[in-house]
Design a protein around this motif. Structure first.
Motif, PDB file in Angstrom:
ATOM      1  N   LYS A 190      17.905  -4.329  -3.270  1.00 54.66           N
ATOM      2  CA  LYS A 190      17.866  -6.057  -2.464  1.00 54.66           C
ATOM      3  C   LYS A 190      18.759  -5.888  -1.692  1.00 54.66           C
ATOM      4  CE  LYS A 190      19.772  -5.683  -7.750  1.00 54.66           C
ATOM      5  NZ  LYS A 190      20.670  -5.991  -8.244  1.00 54.66           N
ATOM      6  N   VAL A 191      18.613  -4.694  -0.535  1.00 56.16           N
ATOM      7  CA  VAL A 191      18.686  -4.803   0.829  1.00 56.16           C
ATOM      8  C   VAL A 191      17.368  -5.444   1.385  1.00 56.16           C
ATOM      9  CG1 VAL A 191      20.638  -4.153   0.131  1.00 56.16           C
ATOM     10  CG2 VAL A 191      18.844  -2.393   1.819  1.00 56.16           C
ATOM     11  N   PRO A 192      17.640  -5.691   2.742  1.00 57.39           N
ATOM     12  CA  PRO A 192      16.374  -5.876   3.746  1.00 57.39           C
ATOM     13  C   PRO A 192      15.600  -4.238   4.395  1.00 57.39           C
ATOM     14  CG  PRO A 192      18.363  -6.982   4.591  1.00 57.39           C
ATOM     15  CD  PRO A 192      18.731  -6.688   3.574  1.00 57.39           C
ATOM     16  N   VAL A 193      14.491  -4.293   4.371  1.00 59.50           N
ATOM     17  CA  VAL A 193      13.765  -3.394   4.924  1.00 59.50           C
ATOM     18  C   VAL A 193      13.646  -3.098   5.858  1.00 59.50           C
ATOM     19  CG1 VAL A 193      12.239  -1.931   3.960  1.00 59.50           C
ATOM     20  CG2 VAL A 193      13.372  -2.550   2.452  1.00 59.50           C
ATOM     21  N   ILE A 194      13.371  -2.465   7.684  1.00 60.40           N
ATOM     22  CA  ILE A 194      13.038  -2.692   8.282  1.00 60.40           C
ATOM     23  C   ILE A 194      11.585  -1.126   8.262  1.00 60.40           C
ATOM     24  CG2 ILE A 194      12.918  -2.017  11.145  1.00 60.40           C
ATOM     25  CD1 ILE A 194      16.032  -3.673  10.443  1.00 60.40           C
ATOM     26  N   ILE A 195      10.770  -1.132   9.013  1.00 58.08           N
ATOM     27  CA  ILE A 195       9.547  -0.448   9.098  1.00 58.08           C
ATOM     28  C   ILE A 195       9.466  -0.084  10.153  1.00 58.08           C
ATOM     29  CG2 ILE A 195       6.704   0.408   8.016  1.00 58.08           C
ATOM     30  CD1 ILE A 195       7.250  -1.358   5.521  1.00 58.08           C
ATOM     31  N   THR A 196       9.106   1.095  11.087  1.00 63.74           N
ATOM     32  CA  THR A 196       8.219   1.511  12.393  1.00 63.74           C
ATOM     33  C   THR A 196       7.421   2.155  12.181  1.00 63.74           C
ATOM     34  OG1 THR A 196      11.267   1.650  13.466  1.00 63.74           O
ATOM     35  CG2 THR A 196       8.864   3.159  14.099  1.00 63.74           C
ATOM     36  N   LEU A 197       6.525   1.646  12.523  1.00 65.97           N
ATOM     37  CA  LEU A 197       5.378   2.179  12.839  1.00 65.97           C
ATOM     38  C   LEU A 197       5.086   2.999  13.526  1.00 65.97           C
ATOM     39  CD1 LEU A 197       2.379  -0.755  11.700  1.00 65.97           C
ATOM     40  CD2 LEU A 197       3.728   1.284  10.384  1.00 65.97           C
ATOM     41  N   HIS A 198       4.332   4.137  13.566  1.00 62.17           N
ATOM     42  CA  HIS A 198       3.661   5.216  14.596  1.00 62.17           C
ATOM     43  C   HIS A 198       2.996   5.188  15.228  1.00 62.17           C
ATOM     44  CE1 HIS A 198       8.515   6.597  14.563  1.00 62.17           C
ATOM     45  NE2 HIS A 198       8.608   5.875  13.513  1.00 62.17           N
ATOM     46  N   GLY A 199       2.088   4.814  14.422  1.00 60.26           N
ATOM     47  CA  GLY A 199       0.850   4.795  15.259  1.00 60.26           C
ATOM     48  C   GLY A 199      -0.654   5.368  13.742  1.00 60.26           C
ATOM     49  N   GLY A 200      -0.157   6.592  13.672  1.00 61.88           N
ATOM     50  CA  GLY A 200      -0.827   7.928  12.709  1.00 61.88           C
ATOM     51  C   GLY A 200      -1.016   6.681  11.394  1.00 61.88           C
ATOM     52  N   GLU A 201      -0.229   5.874  11.038  1.00 58.39           N
ATOM     53  CA  GLU A 201      -0.566   5.170   9.908  1.00 58.39           C
ATOM     54  C   GLU A 201      -1.815   4.266   9.688  1.00 58.39           C
ATOM     55  OE1 GLU A 201       3.774   3.957  10.539  1.00 58.39           O
ATOM     56  OE2 GLU A 201       1.774   5.154  11.301  1.00 58.39           O
ATOM     57  N   LYS A 260      -4.293   3.457   5.270  1.00 54.28           N
ATOM     58  CA  LYS A 260      -4.264   2.122   5.876  1.00 54.28           C
ATOM     59  C   LYS A 260      -4.265   1.387   4.855  1.00 54.28           C
ATOM     60  CE  LYS A 260      -6.695  -0.946   9.313  1.00 54.28           C
ATOM     61  NZ  LYS A 260      -8.540  -0.598  10.076  1.00 54.28           N
ATOM     62  N   ASN A 261      -4.952   1.605   4.187  1.00 53.44           N
ATOM     63  CA  ASN A 261      -4.914   0.636   2.510  1.00 53.44           C
ATOM     64  C   ASN A 261      -3.261   0.394   2.652  1.00 53.44           C
ATOM     65  OD1 ASN A 261      -7.339  -1.702   2.847  1.00 53.44           O
ATOM     66  ND2 ASN A 261      -8.307   0.750   2.974  1.00 53.44           N
ATOM     67  N   ILE A 262      -2.480   0.962   2.548  1.00 57.01           N
ATOM     68  CA  ILE A 262      -1.305   1.459   1.657  1.00 57.01           C
ATOM     69  C   ILE A 262      -0.656   1.057   1.900  1.00 57.01           C
ATOM     70  CG2 ILE A 262       0.066   3.094   1.126  1.00 57.01           C
ATOM     71  CD1 ILE A 262      -1.252   5.107   0.000  1.00 57.01           C
ATOM     72  N   THR A 263      -0.472   1.434   3.918  1.00 56.29           N
ATOM     73  CA  THR A 263       0.574   1.009   4.352  1.00 56.29           C
ATOM     74  C   THR A 263       0.416  -0.441   4.400  1.00 56.29           C
ATOM     75  OG1 THR A 263       0.324   2.558   6.390  1.00 56.29           O
ATOM     76  CG2 THR A 263       0.920   1.042   7.069  1.00 56.29           C
ATOM     77  N   LEU A 264      -0.734  -1.259   4.970  1.00 56.01           N
ATOM     78  CA  LEU A 264      -1.455  -2.683   4.879  1.00 56.01           C
ATOM     79  C   LEU A 264      -0.387  -3.495   3.580  1.00 56.01           C
ATOM     80  CD1 LEU A 264      -4.344  -3.096   5.933  1.00 56.01           C
ATOM     81  CD2 LEU A 264      -2.391  -3.628   7.170  1.00 56.01           C
ATOM     82  N   ASN A 265       0.057  -3.122   2.132  1.00 59.69           N
ATOM     83  CA  ASN A 265       0.407  -3.042   0.893  1.00 59.69           C
ATOM     84  C   ASN A 265       2.076  -3.120   1.611  1.00 59.69           C
ATOM     85  OD1 ASN A 265      -1.531  -4.819  -1.000  1.00 59.69           O
ATOM     86  ND2 ASN A 265      -2.864  -2.826  -0.173  1.00 59.69           N
ATOM     87  N   ILE A 266       2.949  -1.937   1.938  1.00 52.12           N
ATOM     88  CA  ILE A 266       3.676  -1.793   2.115  1.00 52.12           C
ATOM     89  C   ILE A 266       4.505  -2.489   2.940  1.00 52.12           C
ATOM     90  CG2 ILE A 266       5.727   0.238   2.457  1.00 52.12           C
ATOM     91  CD1 ILE A 266       3.794   1.887   1.539  1.00 52.12           C
ATOM     92  N   LEU A 267       4.117  -2.953   3.599  1.00 49.69           N
ATOM     93  CA  LEU A 267       4.243  -3.821   5.043  1.00 49.69           C
ATOM     94  C   LEU A 267       4.819  -5.512   4.572  1.00 49.69           C
ATOM     95  CD1 LEU A 267       1.974  -3.157   7.717  1.00 49.69           C
ATOM     96  CD2 LEU A 267       4.322  -2.323   7.248  1.00 49.69           C
TER      97      LEU A 267
END
Length: 315
Positions: A84-95, A109-116
């Motif tokens: 219910k709260v905002p989510v911030i994601i930091t990408l570190h490159g390896g994803e 890569k594909n899981i990452t793109l969906n999570i974003l």
């Protein structure tokens, strides 16, 4: 402000430098009550799936203002339920650019793109990642991890000798760091220079700072990076650097004295810039990297201030 940090990058007993920059960034935040949920993916990939239920329980047991995920796959739970709260994601490159096997790389890569899709803001470390994520442009913020400028600063080095210390910025076992290219460069140079290699592996933070200050040169030969901390730490110590063009290295080293970016992975393209540095007198074997870091606002305090403002904008 109460924040739940979820990450698969954090120091562990057998790897004290693992995710140290994430730990240090969290510790640098002021007026933040932080809890850390660590997913030990190195121990077992199953831990990512086990974390889904545990994170749901953690969110129910305490009222958080937001969630900050470091490394996107740590946000796997977002594919199963929405907090219910905002989510911030930091990408570190390896994803997105990791040197994994094809299946691992494709899946991550594909899981990452969906999570974003479920993030309020996405922090990227370099322009290459931002370009790849154009479809998320309205969410993106470029905030490279900062360094502790009080720890990583220029100190008086040892007296000049005929031995030259060249640093390799990580463990040789990490494929993406490209140890074979580094060693081939060193072998080429050993015919003309007396070289000792310093491998930045399994060191405390103070040992990293001390060894950086004793270097004549840092050489990075990596295939991929996000925003390499060791480059910024070496800049904080005003050290010369020669690096492949990875992550945000070209931005970091632009117009920095005695620092060079090599566009290929050919060892011979490294020789001329490396020799140019090694042939300098010791007192001239320095850069103005620290000044550049401060101009870019990549010291720990400046980055913490940027993050705090972003947090306030989403809650």
């Amino acid at each position: 402000m109460k924040i739940l940090f979820i990450t698969n990058m954090f120091p562990v007993e057998d790897y004290q430098s693992f995710g140290i920059h994430v730990k240090e960034q969290i510790e640098s935040l002021k007026n933040v009550e932080s809890d850390i949920f660590f997913i030990n993916g190195r121990e077992s990939k199953v831990n990512y799936f086990k974390s889904i239920r545990s994170i749901k329980h953690a969110l129910k047991s305490k009222d958080y203002d937001l969630i900050h995920i470091h490394y996107a796959i740590s946000g796997l739970f977002l594919l199963f339920f929405r907090p219910k709260v905002p989510v911030i994601i930091t990408l570190h490159g390896g994803e997105l650019f990791g040197m994994k096997g094809f299946i691992n790389r494709f899946l991550q890569k594909n899981i990452t793109l969906n999570i974003l899709k479920y993030a309020s803001k996405v922090i990227v470390l370099n322009d290459l990642t931002a370009e790849l994520l154009k479809s998320h442009q309205n969410k993106l913020m470029k905030i490279p991890c900062g360094i502790n400028a009080n720890r990583f600063k220029q100190l008086a080095g040892p007296e000049e000798t005929d031995t030259l210390k060249i640093g390799f910025p990580s463990s040789r076992s990490r494929i993406e760091k490209n140890w074979p290219l580094f060693t081939s460069i060193i072998e080429e140079l050993k015919a003309r220079f007396n070289i000792v290699v310093v491998e930045f592996d399994d060191m405390t933070r103070d040992e990293v700072a001390q060894n950086l200050n004793e270097l004549d040169l840092l050489i990075m030969t990596s295939f991929s990076e996000g925003s390499p901390q060791i480059i910024k730490e070496a800049m904080g110590c005003n050290k010369p650097i020669v690096s492949t063009n990875v992550g945000d290295v070209s931005d970091l080293l632009q117009d920095v004295r005695n620092c060079f970016v090599v566009e290929t992975f050919d060892k011979m393209d490294f020789i001329a810039p490396v020799e140019a540095i090694l042939l300098l007198n010791k007192e001239d074997r320095v850069s103005n990297g620290r000044q550049k870091l401060m101009q870019m606002g990549i010291d720990e305090g400046s980055v913490a201030e940027k993050l705090s403002k972003m947090y306030e904008s989403v809650i």
